[in-house]
Design a protein around this motif. Sequence first.
Motif, PDB file in Angstrom:
ATOM      1  N   CYS A  15     -33.354  31.003  47.002  1.00  0.00           N
ATOM      2  CA  CYS A  15     -32.318  29.889  47.195  1.00  0.00           C
ATOM      3  C   CYS A  15     -31.709  29.982  48.719  1.00  0.00           C
ATOM      4  CB  CYS A  15     -31.134  30.260  46.196  1.00  0.00           C
ATOM      5  SG  CYS A  15     -29.809  29.122  46.190  1.00  0.00           S
ATOM      6  N   CYS A  18     -27.441  30.975  48.174  1.00  0.00           N
ATOM      7  CA  CYS A  18     -26.967  32.391  47.755  1.00  0.00           C
ATOM      8  C   CYS A  18     -28.074  33.582  48.359  1.00  0.00           C
ATOM      9  CB  CYS A  18     -26.656  32.616  46.535  1.00  0.00           C
ATOM     10  SG  CYS A  18     -28.014  32.373  45.358  1.00  0.00           S
ATOM     11  N   CYS A  42     -30.653  31.790  40.244  1.00  0.00           N
ATOM     12  CA  CYS A  42     -30.013  32.501  41.305  1.00  0.00           C
ATOM     13  C   CYS A  42     -28.692  32.509  40.866  1.00  0.00           C
ATOM     14  CB  CYS A  42     -30.269  31.796  42.749  1.00  0.00           C
ATOM     15  SG  CYS A  42     -29.614  30.075  42.701  1.00  0.00           S
ATOM     16  N   ARG A  43     -27.790  33.133  41.754  1.00  0.00           N
ATOM     17  CA  ARG A  43     -26.417  33.293  41.665  1.00  0.00           C
ATOM     18  C   ARG A  43     -25.518  31.823  41.456  1.00  0.00           C
ATOM     19  NH1 ARG A  43     -23.677  36.063  46.054  1.00  0.00           N
ATOM     20  NH2 ARG A  43     -22.871  34.082  46.914  1.00  0.00           N
ATOM     21  N   CYS A  44     -26.123  30.897  42.168  1.00  0.00           N
ATOM     22  CA  CYS A  44     -25.311  29.430  42.148  1.00  0.00           C
ATOM     23  C   CYS A  44     -25.611  29.020  40.910  1.00  0.00           C
ATOM     24  CB  CYS A  44     -25.883  28.545  43.195  1.00  0.00           C
ATOM     25  SG  CYS A  44     -26.340  29.274  44.726  1.00  0.00           S
TER      26      CYS A  44
HETATM   27 ZN   LIG Z   1     -28.252  30.228  44.761  1.00  0.00          ZN
END
Ligand SMILES: [Zn+2]
Length: 273
Positions: A15, A18, A42-44
């Motif tokens: 990503c 992040c 991913c974190r997002c």
């Molecule tokens: Zn992300």
Amino acid sequence: MSEENYIGENGLLYCGVCHEPKEPRWENGEAIFGSNRHPCPCRCERERQAKLDQELREINHRLRVAELRRSCFAYPAMYGWSFANASIQTERLEQCRRYAENWSTVSNQNAGLLFWGDVGTGKTYLAACIANALIEQEIPVRMTNLAAVINHGFEDWEAYIHRLCSCPLLILDDLGMERDTKFGLETVYDVIDGRYLSGKPLIVTTNLMLREMQKETDLDKRRIYDRVLTMTTPLFFGRENLRNAGKKEKLALMKTLIAEPERRDYENGHHLV
Ligand SMILES: [Zn+2]
């Protein structure tokens, strides 16, 4: 810096925001369905999903609260009678707020309340505030007056009584204002006795004096009042409870008090205690 996804040195998709891998390899280099990678948020993406979940929970909560309000109150104006909207803070308001805040204890101890005293001292308003505070916690409450109970159609009387008596909190407004007939008194006794047997708390408001209730000689009324006094702690509402209110607030309050209860909200755009 670009926020676009990119292929890292290890050949995996990352990503651009992040920098977490979006398609990591399976552990141990395994391949499943012909691929050694699997999609992974991913974190997002996880944060976006968590926000959506939170919004959904909030929407469901608002829907549930709206439904509970509709089944609690006869008048929509009462939906807004809350501690926060009260125009005057009094000792009684604080006590009622604490009652609602400590609901699990109150409920476990089956601790009911009897609001008695002068007309127009905010008994109904504060009882509705307790109801609204509990409804915000998604706890079902029913608030009705006994005149309405007596006038209720009898097509399904038992189911109606059951609904009233099985609710976590029942509020009976204006005891003593119902029709003073043998039938009326029997109906009132049925409701109060049903509630007594349910072992759940009851809040009663009345313009009767505590003394009148304690010294009642009419046997039909006496058994009603005895039950109520067994189930509740009396709280006196007098004009002096309002004495700390400012002069302007008092004027607003007096104007509010002479309006019909269900119309107060609309006519004044604010609330009394
Ligand atoms: Zn992300």
